[in-house]
Design a protein around this motif. Structure first.
Motif, PDB file in Angstrom:
ATOM      1  N   UNK A 191      38.047 -44.822  23.855  1.00 36.69           N
ATOM      2  CA  UNK A 191      38.340 -44.566  25.265  1.00 36.69           C
ATOM      3  C   UNK A 191      37.051 -44.474  26.084  1.00 36.69           C
ATOM      4  N   UNK A 192      37.115 -45.010  27.297  1.00 34.72           N
ATOM      5  CA  UNK A 192      35.971 -44.936  28.196  1.00 34.72           C
ATOM      6  C   UNK A 192      34.819 -45.814  27.795  1.00 34.72           C
ATOM      7  N   UNK A 193      35.082 -46.891  27.061  1.00 31.80           N
ATOM      8  CA  UNK A 193      34.120 -47.902  26.601  1.00 31.80           C
ATOM      9  C   UNK A 193      33.348 -47.482  25.347  1.00 31.80           C
ATOM     10  N   UNK A 194      32.706 -46.320  25.387  1.00 32.15           N
ATOM     11  CA  UNK A 194      31.849 -45.934  24.263  1.00 32.15           C
ATOM     12  C   UNK A 194      32.451 -44.834  23.403  1.00 32.15           C
ATOM     13  N   UNK A 195      33.569 -44.260  23.833  1.00 36.58           N
ATOM     14  CA  UNK A 195      34.222 -43.231  23.027  1.00 36.58           C
ATOM     15  C   UNK A 195      33.607 -41.857  23.135  1.00 36.58           C
TER      16      UNK A 195
ATOM     17  N   UNK B  53      38.247 -37.889  28.019  1.00 38.59           N
ATOM     18  CA  UNK B  53      38.782 -37.044  29.088  1.00 38.59           C
ATOM     19  C   UNK B  53      39.171 -37.882  30.304  1.00 38.59           C
ATOM     20  N   UNK B  54      38.370 -38.903  30.606  1.00 34.42           N
ATOM     21  CA  UNK B  54      38.643 -39.782  31.739  1.00 34.42           C
ATOM     22  C   UNK B  54      39.966 -40.525  31.552  1.00 34.42           C
ATOM     23  N   UNK B  55      40.171 -41.103  30.361  1.00 33.64           N
ATOM     24  CA  UNK B  55      41.418 -41.816  30.090  1.00 33.64           C
ATOM     25  C   UNK B  55      42.586 -40.837  30.025  1.00 33.64           C
ATOM     26  N   UNK B  56      42.367 -39.662  29.444  1.00 33.52           N
ATOM     27  CA  UNK B  56      43.437 -38.665  29.344  1.00 33.52           C
ATOM     28  C   UNK B  56      43.912 -38.225  30.723  1.00 33.52           C
TER      29      UNK B  56
ATOM     30  N   UNK C  55      43.852 -40.046  33.453  1.00 33.18           N
ATOM     31  CA  UNK C  55      44.650 -41.149  33.990  1.00 33.18           C
ATOM     32  C   UNK C  55      46.049 -41.130  33.385  1.00 33.18           C
ATOM     33  N   UNK C  56      46.124 -40.901  32.075  1.00 31.85           N
ATOM     34  CA  UNK C  56      47.418 -40.838  31.401  1.00 31.85           C
ATOM     35  C   UNK C  56      48.261 -39.693  31.960  1.00 31.85           C
ATOM     36  N   UNK C  57      47.666 -38.533  32.136  1.00 29.88           N
ATOM     37  CA  UNK C  57      48.398 -37.381  32.676  1.00 29.88           C
ATOM     38  C   UNK C  57      49.002 -37.706  34.035  1.00 29.88           C
ATOM     39  N   UNK C  58      48.226 -38.350  34.882  1.00 34.32           N
ATOM     40  CA  UNK C  58      48.726 -38.695  36.215  1.00 34.32           C
ATOM     41  C   UNK C  58      49.918 -39.649  36.121  1.00 34.32           C
ATOM     42  N   UNK C  59      49.817 -40.630  35.242  1.00 33.51           N
ATOM     43  CA  UNK C  59      50.904 -41.605  35.101  1.00 33.51           C
ATOM     44  C   UNK C  59      52.152 -40.945  34.533  1.00 33.51           C
ATOM     45  N   UNK C  60      51.995 -40.124  33.526  1.00 33.02           N
ATOM     46  CA  UNK C  60      53.150 -39.439  32.941  1.00 33.02           C
ATOM     47  C   UNK C  60      53.865 -38.593  33.985  1.00 33.02           C
TER      48      UNK C  60
ATOM     49  N   UNK D  49      58.319 -38.302  29.290  1.00 34.13           N
ATOM     50  CA  UNK D  49      58.180 -37.174  28.364  1.00 34.13           C
ATOM     51  C   UNK D  49      57.527 -37.630  27.069  1.00 34.13           C
ATOM     52  N   UNK D  50      56.205 -37.742  27.098  1.00 32.64           N
ATOM     53  CA  UNK D  50      55.447 -38.197  25.932  1.00 32.64           C
ATOM     54  C   UNK D  50      54.389 -37.160  25.589  1.00 32.64           C
ATOM     55  N   UNK D  51      54.276 -36.841  24.309  1.00 31.62           N
ATOM     56  CA  UNK D  51      53.228 -35.929  23.860  1.00 31.62           C
ATOM     57  C   UNK D  51      51.955 -36.727  23.605  1.00 31.62           C
ATOM     58  N   UNK D  52      50.805 -36.118  23.899  1.00 32.05           N
ATOM     59  CA  UNK D  52      49.531 -36.818  23.850  1.00 32.05           C
ATOM     60  C   UNK D  52      48.569 -36.089  22.922  1.00 32.05           C
ATOM     61  N   UNK D  53      47.925 -36.842  22.042  1.00 31.57           N
ATOM     62  CA  UNK D  53      46.842 -36.309  21.206  1.00 31.57           C
ATOM     63  C   UNK D  53      45.538 -36.962  21.619  1.00 31.57           C
TER      64      UNK D  53
END
Length: 460
Positions: free
Chosen positions: A86-90, A96-99, A101-106, A112-116
């Motif tokens: 995530x975020x190009x280099x991990x 946190x940046x990708x997470x 974005x995911x939170x906003x979309x959810x 209703x999706x759980x995220x690790x």
């Protein structure tokens, strides 16, 4: 999250999250029975800046656009979505940046999706401790590591294999957002969890890691790999593309030292005896792949540090006389430039460095592909590097009149060259270099990674 016991279907929509794909190709993969969606989000291809700075090469809007399609598809089909590097280099900031974005979309989509989230950044103290224990080893052509090099890094990540992802899935995650991971681990984790054999699984993961790159039309989108107990079948998701034995087999040449063997943290994929058979004009069947478990599980380290600050100038030459004598012009530029820097700034080559690249002549391959005739035009890029941005820019400014009017030694007039920008000097900021290309002997496959689970949000 159940899958057929006889086969697992992996949908790979694109080679990199944020690169884009069509909704229709994802819909087709779901209709064909995909059991998991896997997508890589990072790479070292674009150099050390992204790891060194902890920033992404992709824009948030592009990542969000792709994620919205994939999250909707995963929720509708009730299958997991796995994102690696995530975020190009991990880095932790990239995850946190990708997470976020995911939170906003959810929330926006009421999914209703759980995220690790799996963090892969490594503290300097951990790396130095393992170094003292003799558990850190260089990969060719890198030499032995020292503690000063570790301390100089702005970020160090460990490249995880499938095990942390598999552990997150086993714990019930619908979405896995991983830090730095091997491209193949992202696609291999779910099939391995479902009991698919390692040989076909790792080979399929290698083939689909870049989405449609294993097809006859890489621009059209992703692929679907169906892995079973004797091999795997791969097919494109765009009806106008095709997989052929050559296009599939050729992907084993991509980013590998050996076209028949590829190292993962857990061992080696061996495709020496693999066969590639066209089932029809669009699908390819692969059998005969093996996976050899390593005696010692290892995790690769990647680290980057600041090496200075850089200022760039770019000018263009169309003067036919200069183009016909470009080597003489270059030699004169270097001499006059270094002399003037010494005269005006009192600096020598220990205080700064520079690179002069002649695009359209030899900037890419240099002497490996010498020009046979003068080109119509050449773009000249000057890159100056120094300990501070102010110093790099000061040195670059000394070159300004030379990049605008420098004649060859035999010219009786001043030519006019063409700067690409105004001002002519562009400050590029800190410049990074990769300094870690080493592996760590692990005690367990997951010890270097930290996983956090967030339950699916409730919607009123």
């Amino acid at each position: 999250m159940s899958a057929p016991t006889g086969a697992v279907r992996v949908l790979s929509p694109t080679g990199m999250l944020g690169a884009g794909f069509t909704q229709s190709t994802v819909d087709r993969g779901i209709a064909l029975g995909a059991d998991v969606i896997s997508v890589d989000a990072g790479s070292t291809d674009s150099g050390p800046h992204y790891l060194g700075s902890g920033t992404a090469k992709t824009t948030a809007a592009a990542v969000a656009r792709d994620l919205r399609i994939l999250l909707r598809a995963a929720a509708q089909a009730r299958i997991p979505l796995i994102v690696g590097s995530c975020g190009t280099s991990g880095t932790d900031s990239g995850v946190a940046w990708v997470a976020e974005i995911v939170e906003d979309i959810l929330s926006e989509e009421q999914l209703d999706l759980s995220v690790a989230t799996i963090l892969s950044e490594q503290p300097a103290d951990f790396v130095k401790t393992r170094l003292r224990e003799g558990a850190v080893h260089p990969l060719a052509p890198t030499g032995p590591l020292d503690e000063a090099t570790v301390d100089s890094c702005t970020h160090v990540v460990g490249m995880m294999g499938h095990e942390p992802v598999e552990e997150a899935l086993r714990a019930g995650a619908d979405v896995v957002l991983a830090g730095r991971a091997t491209d193949t681990a992202v696609a291999a984790a779910f099939p391995l969890l479902q009991g698919m054999p390692a040989g076909p699984t790792w080979h399929a993961a290698k083939i689909v890691e870049c989405g449609g790159q294993c097809t006859t039309n890489p621009r059209t989108g992703g692929v679907l790999a169906t892995i079973d107990h004797t091999g795997f079948t791969v097919e494109p998701l765009d009806p106008d593309a095709a997989c052929t034995p050559i296009s599939v087999a050729a992907h084993m040449l991509y980013e590998t030292v050996n076209p028949f063997r590829m190292r993962e943290p857990a061992g080696w994929l061996d495709v020496t005896d693999a066969t590639y058979t066209a089932l029809d004009d669009r699908r390819v069947r692969v059998e005969g792949s093996r996976f050899i478990e390593a005696d010692q599980h290892t995790v690769k380290l990647e680290g980057a540090r600041i090496t200075g600050y850089e200022t760039m100038s770019f000018t263009a030459i169309r003067d036919e006389h200069i183009l016909a004598h470009i080597d003489e012009w270059t030699d004169l530029f270097v001499k006059v430039f270094t002399d003037r820097v010494a005269q005006t700034l009192g600096l020598d080559d220990t205080d700064y460095s520079f690179d002069l690249r002649r695009y359209g002549h030899d900037a890419v391959l240099q002497g490996l592909d010498p020009a046979t005739r003068p080109p119509r035009e050449i773009g000249v890029m000057l890159l100056v590097r120094a300990a501070t941005q102010q110093l790099a820019t000061a040195v670059a400014k000394v070159a300004n009149p030379l990049m605008l009017h420098l004649p060859t030694p035999d010219m009786a007039y001043l030519p006019s060259l063409a700067f690409a920008t105004s001002p002519a000097e562009t400050e590029r900021g800190p410049v990074y270099e990769f300094v870690l290309h080493h592996v760590v002997d692990t005690r367990t496959p997951t010890e270097m990674f930290r996983t956090t689970h967030r339950k699916a949000p409730s919607h009123d």
